[in-house]
Design an enzyme around this catalytic site. Structure first.
Site, PDB file in Angstrom:
ATOM      1  N   ASP A   1       0.866  -1.188   0.000  1.00  0.00           N
ATOM      2  CA  ASP A   1       0.000   0.000   0.000  1.00  0.00           C
ATOM      3  C   ASP A   1       0.902   1.237   0.000  1.00  0.00           C
ATOM      4  O   ASP A   1       2.037   1.154  -0.470  1.00  0.00           O
ATOM      5  CB  ASP A   1      -0.964  -0.059   1.197  1.00  0.00           C
ATOM      6  CG  ASP A   1      -2.255   0.693   0.923  1.00  0.00           C
ATOM      7  OD1 ASP A   1      -2.179   1.896   0.635  1.00  0.00           O
ATOM      8  OD2 ASP A   1      -3.344   0.096   0.995  1.00  0.00           O
TER       9      ASP A   1
ATOM     10  N   HIS B   1       2.213   2.117  -3.132  1.00  0.00           N
ATOM     11  CA  HIS B   1       1.252   3.048  -3.737  1.00  0.00           C
ATOM     12  C   HIS B   1       1.735   4.492  -3.687  1.00  0.00           C
ATOM     13  O   HIS B   1       0.977   5.404  -3.958  1.00  0.00           O
ATOM     14  CB  HIS B   1      -0.120   2.912  -3.073  1.00  0.00           C
ATOM     15  CG  HIS B   1      -0.781   1.581  -3.343  1.00  0.00           C
ATOM     16  ND1 HIS B   1      -2.052   1.278  -2.946  1.00  0.00           N
ATOM     17  CD2 HIS B   1      -0.325   0.470  -3.969  1.00  0.00           C
ATOM     18  CE1 HIS B   1      -2.370   0.044  -3.322  1.00  0.00           C
ATOM     19  NE2 HIS B   1      -1.333  -0.474  -3.934  1.00  0.00           N
TER      20      HIS B   1
END
Ligand SMILES: *[C@@H]1O[C@H](CO)[C@@H](O)[C@H](O)[C@H]1NC(C)=O
Ligand SMILES: *[C@@H]1O[C@H](CO)[C@@H](O)[C@H](O)[C@H]1NC(C)=O
Ligand SMILES: *[C@@H]1O[C@H](CO)[C@@H](O)[C@H](O)[C@H]1NC(C)=O
Ligand SMILES: *[C@@H]1O[C@H](CO)[C@@H](O)[C@H](O)[C@H]1NC(C)=O
Length: 402
Positions: free
Chosen positions: A222, A245
């Site tokens: 993430d 991310h």
């Protein structure tokens, strides 16, 4: 020396030896090692109580500095909180590998954490040991659906402190959570989990002031760094992110208590094979707050889907009425010296709020190409008041100003 006297002498020497060694084992110059409190370094025997007992002894030490030591070896440790305030300043030397049990029973009062440090000032965590959350069996149950699993390492109410050298591996959810801290420095950390592991943010920062992250490598599933609501003076430099991310501010504005996020510096960072580079994200249906004074400088993007992205139309469930428009005001944001490649055509994506257009955006020396076939990248720019352009900015911006 007569016989009785020598017996007395010998026994008092033995007694003295016994007392001094007992004291010496527990604290030589304020050093408290988990191995002196029955921790077992084979990674199989539960050493949670040994860690907690060592902490209690160190935290109550009355000298100026207490050292809490985890020597080399592997230690199976269940959820544990290292809580202050402590009498001494705490130096925490982690050389060993700390491993979570396969089935992690969470702390009843702090179910969201595995290892927690709280209410400490002037703390130093050092060494090149690691915290392995053993998250693999949790990830299939962690569907990005709001259900919360334990954070590997949480710092709550920590002031004027430094964390250096350690690694976080395979967290069940976030690797490191920084909550209500003031002047906390994280440096030379290594954070790793597979690209496919859900919600394994590298460092999440909330309700804090003066947090710096430097010279840190983050590979995770993430955000590498996520800066949530109510933060100020956050600096991220020398971070290598990817997979992951990206470095994100957001998501902001979902809750009434979400407050301003100001004075952010992201400098000299590298992104490789990430979903985003630098991002600001606000809910399209939101409470009001301000994002002000951010600088994103000296950044290399290599095969990044969205290198530069402001998304004020965030609505993951896709159920926001067309009329909603974020009440988050984004202003005074500078992007400079950003170069590299994107994997999607739109290398700069600015989707600001219709009711609160972005103001004071500035772009200086941006060179982003589309990786696919070396094609020219393009940009989208909605609800942005005329940005300042300095030097060459590619792709060019063609903004709809409201
Ligand atoms: C940390 O600083 C905050 C704000 O300055 C203060 O309220 C808090 O008591 C401090 N905490 C510790 C553990 O020193
Ligand atoms: C880190 O680990 C290496 C290899 O075990 C060791 O040689 C080195 O001294 C350690 N560094 C620190 C700062 O503890
Ligand atoms: C903007 O933020 C930077 C930190 O990134 C800080 O040094 C500077 O003082 C801030 N500027 C203003 C006007 O507050
Ligand atoms: C960007 O380029 C892609 C591929 O050529 C194209 O499909 C897309 O419509 C373009 N977007 C904008 C905003 O120009």
């Amino acid at each position: 020396m007569n016989f009785v006297a020598s017996i007395l002498f010998i026994s008092s020497s033995i007694l003295f030896f016994f007392i001094s060694t007992t004291v010496a084992v527990v604290a030589v110059n304020g050093t408290f090692s988990v191995s002196d409190f029955k921790a077992v370094s084979n990674g199989k025997v539960d050493s949670t109580a040994a860690f907690a007992d060592t902490w209690t002894a160190a935290c109550n030490y009355t000298g100026p500095t207490a050292k809490f030591v985890v020597p080399k070896g592997a230690y199976l440790v269940g959820p544990v909180a290292f809580s202050g305030p402590c009498t001494a300043k705490m130096v925490i030397q982690i050389d060993g590998r700390i491993i979570a049990p396969a089935v992690l029973k969470t702390m009843p009062e702090k179910p969201n954490n595995w290892i927690m440090f709280e209410r400490l000032a002037g703390m130093l965590i050092t060494g090149n040991g690691s915290f392995n959350g053993m998250g693999a069996d949790t990830w299939p149950k962690n569907k990005r659906n709001g259900k919360v699993f334990p954070t590997n390492i949480q710092f709550s109410f920590i002031n004027d402190s430094t964390v250096e050298g350690i690694s976080s591996i395979d967290s069940r959810m976030f690797h490191i959570m920084v909550y209500k801290c003031v002047n906390l420095k994280l440096t030379k950390l290594t954070i790793t989990a597979p690209e496919t592991s859900p919600n394994t943010d590298g460092v999440h920062i909330g309700l804090s002031d003066g947090v710096t992250i430097t010279d840190t490598a983050i590979k995770t599933g993430d955000d590498c760094v996520s800066i949530g609501p109510t933060n100020s003076r956050i600096t991220v430099t020398g971070v290598k992110c990817g997979p992951g991310h990206g470095i994100s501010v957001g998501s902001l504005g979902k809750y009434k208590d979400d407050k301003d996020v100001t004075d952010i510096l992201v400098k000299t960072c590298k992104f490789h094979l990430t979903m985003n580079g630098v991002r600001i994200k606000t809910w399209s249906e939101s409470f009001p707050l301000i994002c002000k004074n951010y600088t994103f400088d000296d950044i290399i993007m290599s095969s990044v889907e969205n290198p530069i992205i402001i998304d004020q139309q965030y609505c993951p469930a896709g159920n926001c009425p067309k009329t909603t428009s974020s009440k988050v005001k984004i202003t005074d944001i500078k992007f400079s010296n950003i170069k590299g490649t994107s994997t999607l055509p739109v290398a700069i994506k600015l989707l600001c709020s219709k009711s609160n257009p972005c103001t004071g955006l500035s772009f200086e020396k941006i060179q982003l190409k589309n990786k696919v076939g070396g094609a020219v990248a393009n940009s989208t720019c909605e609800n942005v008041v005329k940005p300042t352009i300095i030097g060459v900015v590619k792709p060019a911006l063609n903004c709809t100003t409201v």
